[in-house]
Write an enzyme that holds these catalytic residues in place. Structure first.
Site, mmCIF file in Angstrom:
data_model
loop_
_atom_site.group_PDB
_atom_site.id
_atom_site.type_symbol
_atom_site.label_atom_id
_atom_site.label_comp_id
_atom_site.label_asym_id
_atom_site.label_seq_id
_atom_site.Cartn_x
_atom_site.Cartn_y
_atom_site.Cartn_z
ATOM 1 N N ARG A 206 -19.224 42.791 27.276
ATOM 2 C CA ARG A 206 -19.921 41.868 26.380
ATOM 3 C C ARG A 206 -21.394 42.247 26.345
ATOM 4 O O ARG A 206 -21.940 42.762 27.323
ATOM 5 C CB ARG A 206 -19.766 40.418 26.858
ATOM 6 N N LYS A 256 -18.783 35.159 31.981
ATOM 7 C CA LYS A 256 -18.247 34.061 31.190
ATOM 8 C C LYS A 256 -17.170 33.276 31.933
ATOM 9 O O LYS A 256 -17.135 32.044 31.902
ATOM 10 C CB LYS A 256 -17.679 34.609 29.876
ATOM 11 N N HIS A 358 -10.389 39.409 30.085
ATOM 12 C CA HIS A 358 -9.699 38.195 29.648
ATOM 13 C C HIS A 358 -8.695 37.750 30.702
ATOM 14 O O HIS A 358 -8.110 38.575 31.397
ATOM 15 C CB HIS A 358 -8.972 38.430 28.326
#
Length: 393
Positions: A206, A256, A358
């Site tokens: 990211r 995150k 993820h």
């Protein structure tokens, strides 16, 4: 001035001005003063209805006055409900609140706000806002009322009873083709953003993870001891390198999600770009002298201070323009491009999900559904094949 009972309370309704005033006696305060709850209206019936509602709210623990508005609730949330958030987040929420919530619903008292009002408000906004923005705006109202509930200002959160409608189509994220990616990598060679672009495109990190990358999280593999060691200790004279993606440019400095913390081996191209970037940064330090501020960041300004998202976006547009693919690109689309290229090369979605951090493939499929292709068959190895360099062993 007749006395009436409302619930267990004694009340009176009397003429005042152009209408009527009703007062409910609530006994005496600790200082000996009489406590009274008042409501006004044009008719006795209107006042009585208001008193009945006020007593019900009182018995339910609601403490807000009848003049407590949506504006008050939103402003209270902005001042008390965003503690610990970044300045950028607070600014964004304030703009959404002032532009779309307060300007439209601000004058409505919170106790008079109904689900129908929220529905009509969202429907009106849906013609001009993208669905993502519409959800954010709706969230502002829901969170403001939720805080008001916690503080006994209102009983129900009517905003949570309404479904966010679909807004207008926003700008869809896109991905570079392999040919475009090669052009961007070539154009980036003359940019201070070169290593940033290479790392982002070939590892899928990211953009906030790239901005937070520290040199002690760039590591080299030492075959003799079978360990990864920071390049700040062992240098770049090694064959295999990796990065610890453990931090992000977010409040608290964490990634995150917990799953986002990962270690990624670098393709040869990425390792070479970081080696060159490290040498250039050392030269910047010498030039800056006493003005250099040490943050140990791999990517920073010429004085060592952290990069901000805006400056990265502007520099990246210059790169894509020089590459001949236009300026309508954002740094986060390097991550989309990584997913697309990996998918085209047959890398399984399970592997792609691990590489991009993820928790599972369902998130990858939802976020990158436009970039994923039917797949059959790993990060650094695949990128070495695509952009040159020798596969790691």
């Amino acid at each position: 001035m007749a006395k009436i009972l409302i619930g267990k309370y004694e009340a009176t309704i009397y003429p005042e001005g152009d209408g009527f005033t009703g007062a409910v006696s609530l006994g005496f305060a600790p200082d000996g003063k009489r406590r009274r709850l008042k409501r006004k209206g044009k008719t006795k019936t209107q006042v009585k209805d208001k008193l009945i509602k006020a007593v019900k709210d009182l018995e339910a623990g609601v403490t807000a006055s009848e003049n407590y508005t949506v504006r008050d609730a939103v402003n209270d949330w902005l001042s008390k409900g965003l503690k610990g958030r970044s300045e950028a987040t607070i600014t964004k929420q304030r703009i959404l609140a002032e532009t779309h919530v307060i300007s439209k619903l601000g004058k409505t008292t919170l106790q008079d706000l109904r689900a129908d009002h929220v529905d009509e408000w969202l429907d009106e906004l849906s013609s001009g806002l993208a669905t993502r923005t519409l959800r954010d705006v709706h969230s502002v109202l829901k969170r403001a009322i939720r805080q008001a509930q916690v503080r006994d200002k209102v009983v129900r959160n009517v905003a949570e009873l309404v479904t966010t409608p679909t807004g207008k189509d926003g700008r869809p994220s896109k991905a570079l083709t392999r040919k475009q990616a090669e052009s961007v990598l070539k154009a980036a060679e003359s940019s201070e953003l070169h290593a940033y672009v290479v790392i982002s495109l070939t590892t899928g990190v990211r953009t906030e993870e790239a901005r937070a990358l520290r040199w002690d999280h760039v590591v080299a593999w030492l075959p003799a001891s079978k360990t990864w060691r920071p390049v700040t200790e062992v240098g770049f004279k090694h064959k295999r390198f990796a990065i610890y993606v453990w931090r992000a440019d977010r409040v608290g400095g964490d990634t995150k999600t917990r799953k986002s913390r990962r270690t990624l081996e670098l393709p040869v191209l990425a390792a070479q770009s970081l080696k060159q970037h490290h040498a250039r940064q050392a030269a910047h330090k010498l030039t800056a002298g006493g003005a250099w501020q040490e943050h140990n960041l791999a990517f920073c300004r010429s004085d060592g201070t952290p990069l901000d998202a805006g400056s990265v976006r502007r520099a990246f547009r210059k790169v894509t323009n020089a590459a001949g693919v236009g300026t309508d690109w954002t740094p986060r689309e390097l991550r989309h491009s990584f997913v697309s290229i990996m998918s085209e090369q047959g890398v399984p979605i399970e592997t792609i999900a691990d590489l991009v951090g993820h928790a599972g493939t369902s998130v990858t499929e939802e976020v990158y559904r436009h970039q994923l292709k039917p797949v059959i068959t790993k990060g650094a190895h695949t990128m070495n094949i695509i952009f040159g360099g020798k596969p790691s062993r």
